[in-house]
Design an enzyme around this catalytic site. Structure first.
Site, short mmCIF file in Angstrom:
data_model
loop_
_atom_site.label_atom_id
_atom_site.label_comp_id
_atom_site.label_asym_id
_atom_site.label_seq_id
_atom_site.Cartn_x
_atom_site.Cartn_y
_atom_site.Cartn_z
N CYS A 1 6.84 -21.31 -26.66
CA CYS A 1 7.57 -21.71 -25.46
C CYS A 1 6.66 -22.27 -24.42
CB CYS A 1 7.90 -20.26 -25.04
SG CYS A 1 8.55 -20.33 -23.23
N TYR B 1 2.31 2.00 -3.39
CA TYR B 1 0.96 2.27 -4.13
C TYR B 1 0.83 3.89 -3.77
CZ TYR B 1 -3.24 2.45 -6.71
OH TYR B 1 -4.37 2.96 -7.39
N ASP B 2 0.51 4.22 -2.59
CA ASP B 2 0.38 5.47 -2.13
C ASP B 2 1.50 6.49 -2.62
OD1 ASP B 2 -1.11 4.41 0.97
OD2 ASP B 2 -1.69 4.23 -0.92
N GLU C 1 -15.79 -4.00 7.44
CA GLU C 1 -14.94 -5.24 6.86
C GLU C 1 -14.86 -6.42 7.23
OE1 GLU C 1 -13.34 -2.54 5.46
OE2 GLU C 1 -11.12 -3.51 4.86
N LYS D 1 -7.93 0.16 11.76
CA LYS D 1 -8.27 0.11 10.23
C LYS D 1 -7.93 -1.32 10.01
CE LYS D 1 -6.89 2.02 5.86
NZ LYS D 1 -7.35 0.62 5.12
N ARG E 1 -17.33 -3.96 -2.50
CA ARG E 1 -17.06 -2.58 -2.55
C ARG E 1 -17.02 -2.43 -4.47
NH1 ARG E 1 -12.09 1.11 -1.63
NH2 ARG E 1 -12.29 2.36 -3.28
N CYS F 1 15.64 -17.51 -22.97
CA CYS F 1 14.46 -17.69 -22.32
C CYS F 1 14.74 -18.89 -21.43
CB CYS F 1 13.25 -17.99 -23.29
SG CYS F 1 11.94 -18.67 -22.34
N ASP G 1 0.99 -1.23 -0.01
CA ASP G 1 0.01 -0.02 -0.05
C ASP G 1 0.72 1.26 0.23
OD1 ASP G 1 -2.77 -0.70 2.11
OD2 ASP G 1 -2.33 -1.50 -0.06
N LYS H 1 -12.04 9.79 12.17
CA LYS H 1 -13.54 10.36 11.73
C LYS H 1 -13.95 11.38 12.41
CE LYS H 1 -14.41 5.74 10.18
NZ LYS H 1 -15.04 4.66 10.19
S1 IVH Z 1 -14.39 4.15 6.94
C1 IVH Z 1 -15.79 6.74 3.15
N1 IVH Z 1 -13.10 2.90 8.87
O1 IVH Z 1 -10.06 0.57 4.61
C2 IVH Z 1 -15.10 5.30 3.48
N2 IVH Z 1 -12.78 1.93 6.51
O2 IVH Z 1 -8.48 1.86 2.76
C3 IVH Z 1 -15.38 5.12 4.90
N3 IVH Z 1 -11.29 0.14 6.46
O3 IVH Z 1 -12.47 1.02 1.73
C4 IVH Z 1 -14.32 3.94 5.23
N4 IVH Z 1 -11.22 -0.20 8.52
O4 IVH Z 1 -12.91 -0.85 3.64
C5 IVH Z 1 -13.32 2.81 7.58
N5 IVH Z 1 -12.57 1.43 10.76
C6 IVH Z 1 -12.38 1.40 9.11
C7 IVH Z 1 -12.02 0.81 8.68
C8 IVH Z 1 -11.74 0.93 7.05
C9 IVH Z 1 -10.83 -0.83 7.21
C10 IVH Z 1 -11.11 0.00 4.96
C11 IVH Z 1 -12.35 0.21 4.11
C12 IVH Z 1 -11.99 1.36 3.25
C13 IVH Z 1 -10.27 1.10 3.27
C14 IVH Z 1 -9.87 2.20 2.72
#
Ligand code: IVH
Length: 683
Positions: free
Chosen positions: A436, A36-37, A179, A122, A143, A413, A33, A295
């Site tokens: 091949c 990627y980021d 999740e 997360k 998703r 090869c 990740d 959040k």
């Molecule tokens: S909130 C608007 N809370 O992480 C999106 N996501 O990398 C709101 N994920 O697509 C998502 N734990 O599937 C949220 N505590 C958590 C999370 C969480 C894992 C996942 C989620 C999201 C992805 C993004």
């Protein structure tokens, strides 16, 4: 080395699209990740610095990838957005400041502001949207690409901590997002079993979860012991929730699984304290987490902060840095892919990192090896950010053995020993020998795989077994296996039932149609989407064989360019005109494979093509979700909020603020009657 920005932007977009597909569609990512980021951040910076190169198709605008094939695809009632990520404390603080100023909140003498935020783990799993109607679980969608996902309700119902019926007095419609994940214990048990059966191991719990949810047999899913945490919401009717924290407590009382490590914080310092505490605690948990999500608590504040194209502004993920370990590079092997690409793989002294033992890591290409100066015998730093295939980050130069020599690219090869080539502008080495053996096997594995011909019983292992005894040397051979039943029965672990299943799977696959076949042949540049568009337009293989490169590249789908560019057209044309290509098609035809496609839509001028629409209110004759996917099928982009970019608002009964906003902005509005009229013209 400085590079032309446009060239770099193009490169990055291509690379990101590639990783995006691996991540979201194939659930088989090759980079962390973090990597990627980094690439996304580099692209975003370049696009900001060179606005003339901005594009609505850039991965920086994207929410995700295409849905997995094989399940019914359904539009989300509200899109499932992604979240912005950071690995940096300062960026987390900057996010908090943006929230404070975005909401116009007062700050104290020291510039500090108080705003309630919720910090929580997360979870490293797979996102899910659960829809409850009158307290009953009626639908579970992945998703997918954020706008539409796959209906995996049957599989999700096997996840034990997801209630099928809610307790208490839930709202009439409740969409819970969360999740799905696999606890460490289930993961270890599954991999142990797979090891015993000689099957390929899952790289990590997230991959195992994604793989499990894609299974068609829900009984097998049930045995995998998946779990879920709720962490979000979609549509709620009636919606009386004011804060996220309260929402979590309430849905917990309905029986939904909510994580215990959720904290309400008043300042960014409190958030950071949570991050620090949780970074220690996470190592003791029974499941993988890869960060902390923060959040804003108040839902009204969510509305007023809104979202960018990709992610809401009220939420951010602080991600933990990838774990890195050292090990020794024993050897570099070169693997031949289905398209002939010859890729270097690091064979490592086994090392335990982020939950699993790592033995191999991709080295991508020769440029990467030269840039990092990776040599056999080196001690290397290996990184794995939870859900990924491991990467060799760098070499520990101080520990380099005296005899280590620079790595050379192979000239031939490793499989067929023919010379390999490097095309202009490409980093990859390629074996161009269509015969091949390694390439043929990889192509056959792809051909039989999920999303292509989907042949039950013809997995990787069986392809190798049959190819080892020369029964599989071409696509056509698949359909001649039934003539070799007695020989197949002599193979290890092949009984009558297994053979019968294999032959039945092969027989069924004959009816997959032209789109699947075209995508399954592994023709360079001809991916699944291009194959579907071509099959829909031309309807049968003969029409494609007769078409010129220009005809293949230059046709319209519902008033829009088809998206089949000259590169795809040329490659397809070359393939079909080649002796090998002709032979493949003839073989498939003579063995009775259906090489036609039923046309679903006639290419007509759609009034929705390329338009951004917002659907609001309720309709007598349409289900909103079905309408959304229907209009998307006609080329519309369906958005959830009205802005200056909206072309058309379709307003049903009881349409509220979205309709007023459209009127305010002078956007065209259609009612149900007008919609019916327009649909009648094109359906
Ligand atoms: S909130 C608007 N809370 O992480 C999106 N996501 O990398 C709101 N994920 O697509 C998502 N734990 O599937 C949220 N505590 C958590 C999370 C969480 C894992 C996942 C989620 C999201 C992805 C993004």
């Amino acid at each position: 080395m400085t590079q032309d920005p446009f060239q770099r932007i193009t490169e990055l977009r291509k690379e990101l699209e590639y990783h995006n597909k691996l991540y979201y569609t194939d659930a088989a990512p090759e980079v962390s990740d973090q990597r990627y980021d980094q690439l996304i951040a580099e692209l975003a910076t370049l696009e900001r610095e060179h606005p003339q190169y901005q594009s609505p198709h850039s991965p920086t605008h994207r929410v995700g990838g295409a849905p997995i094939e094989g399940f019914k695809t359904i539009a989300h009632a509200q899109p499932m957005l992604s979240i912005d990520n950071t690995y940096d404390q300062q960026e987390l603080t900057a996010w908090h400041q943006r929230v404070v100023s975005g909401l116009g909140l007062p700050t104290d003498l020291w510039g500090h502001a108080t705003i309630e935020c919720v910090a929580e783990p997360k979870i490293d799993g797979v996102a899910i949207s659960l829809r409850y109607e009158a307290g009953i679980l009626v639908q579970a969608l992945t998703r997918g690409n954020g706008v539409e996902g796959d209906d995996i309700t049957t599989n999700v119902k096997t996840v034990r901590n997801i209630p099928l019926k809610l307790e208490g007095d839930p709202p009439a419609v409740l969409e819970v997002r969360g999740e799905i994940y696999m606890p460490h214990a289930s993961f270890e048990a599954i991999n142990q079993k797979r090891r015993d059966q000689g099957l390929e191991l899952f790289a990590n719990p997230r991959n195992a979860t994604a793989g499990t949810l894609k299974q068609k047999d829900s009984k097998a899913v049930a045995q995998r012991k998946l779990m879920c945490f709720a962490h979000g919401r979609g549509v709620i009717e009636p919606d009386t929730f004011e804060t996220y924290y309260n929402y979590l407590q309430t849905i917990k009382s309905y029986g939904l699984p909510v994580n215990d490590n959720v904290k309400c914080c008043n300042t960014i310092d409190e958030v950071w304290q949570f991050v620090e505490e949780f970074s220690k605690k996470r190592t003791t948990l029974a499941y993988d987490t890869d960060g902390v999500v923060v959040k804003v608590n108040n839902f009204l504040a969510h509305e007023s902060l809104g979202a960018t194209a990709k992610a809401p502004r009220w939420c951010i993920a602080y991600k933990f840095p990838a774990e890195q370990v050292q090990t020794r590079l024993k050897q570099i092997t070169w693997q031949v892919g289905k398209g002939g690409t010859v890729t270097p793989v690091a064979e490592l002294d086994p090392v335990f990192v982020a939950g699993t033992t790592v033995r191999r890591a991709t080295l991508h290409n020769m440029d990467e090896i030269s840039r990092k100066d990776i040599r056999v015998g080196d001690r290397v730093l290996v990184e794995k950010a939870g859900e990924i295939i491991p990467q060799v980050v760098s070499v520990v130069l101080a520990d380099r053995p005296a005899h280590a020599v620079p790595t050379k690219a192979p000239e031939i090869c490793p499989s067929c020993k023919e010379p390999v080539i490097q095309e202009e502008g490409e980093t990859a080495l390629r074996c161009v020998n269509l015969q091949c053996p390694a390439q043929v096997r990889e192509k056959l594995i792809w051909f039989a795989g999920r999303g292509q011909m989907d042949i039950d019983g013809l997995g990787e292992k069986v392809v190798h077994q049959l190819a080892d005894v020369d029964l599989l040397k071409s696509f056509g051979d698949v359909y001649k296996l039934k003539d070799h039943a007695s020989q197949i029965l002599t193979l290890e672990r092949f009984g009558q039932t297994k053979l019968d299943n294999l032959l039945a799977g092969i027989e069924q696959s004959k009816q997959r149609g032209l789109a699947k076949i075209l995508g399954a042949l592994g023709i360079r540049h001809v991916g699944t989407t291009a194959a579907r568009i071509l099959a829909q337009h031309f309807g049968e293989i003969v029409a494609i064989q007769l078409a010129s490169v220009e005809e293949l590249a230059d046709f319209q789908v519902m008033g829009n360019k088809s998206g089949i560019g000259p590169q795809i057209a040329q490659s397809l044309h070359d393939f079909l005109a080649s002796d090998a290509g002709k032979q493949i098609i003839t073989d498939l035809q003579t063995t009775g494979v259906n090489l036609t496609e039923e046309k679903i839509l006639q290419p007509v001028d759609s009034p929705f093509a390329g338009k951004t629409l917002v659907i609001t209110g309720s309709f007598d004759n349409y289900d909103r979700r079905e309408l959304t996917s229907q209009l998307q099928g006609f080329g519309a982009k369906v958005s959830s909020s009205v802005s200056k970019k909206t072309h058309l608002v379709i307003a049903g009964q009881a349409a509220g603020s979205k309709l007023s906003k459209a009127q305010e902005l002078g956007i065209e509005v259609w009612d149900e009657a007008k919609l019916t009229e327009a649909l009648a013209l094109i359906c």
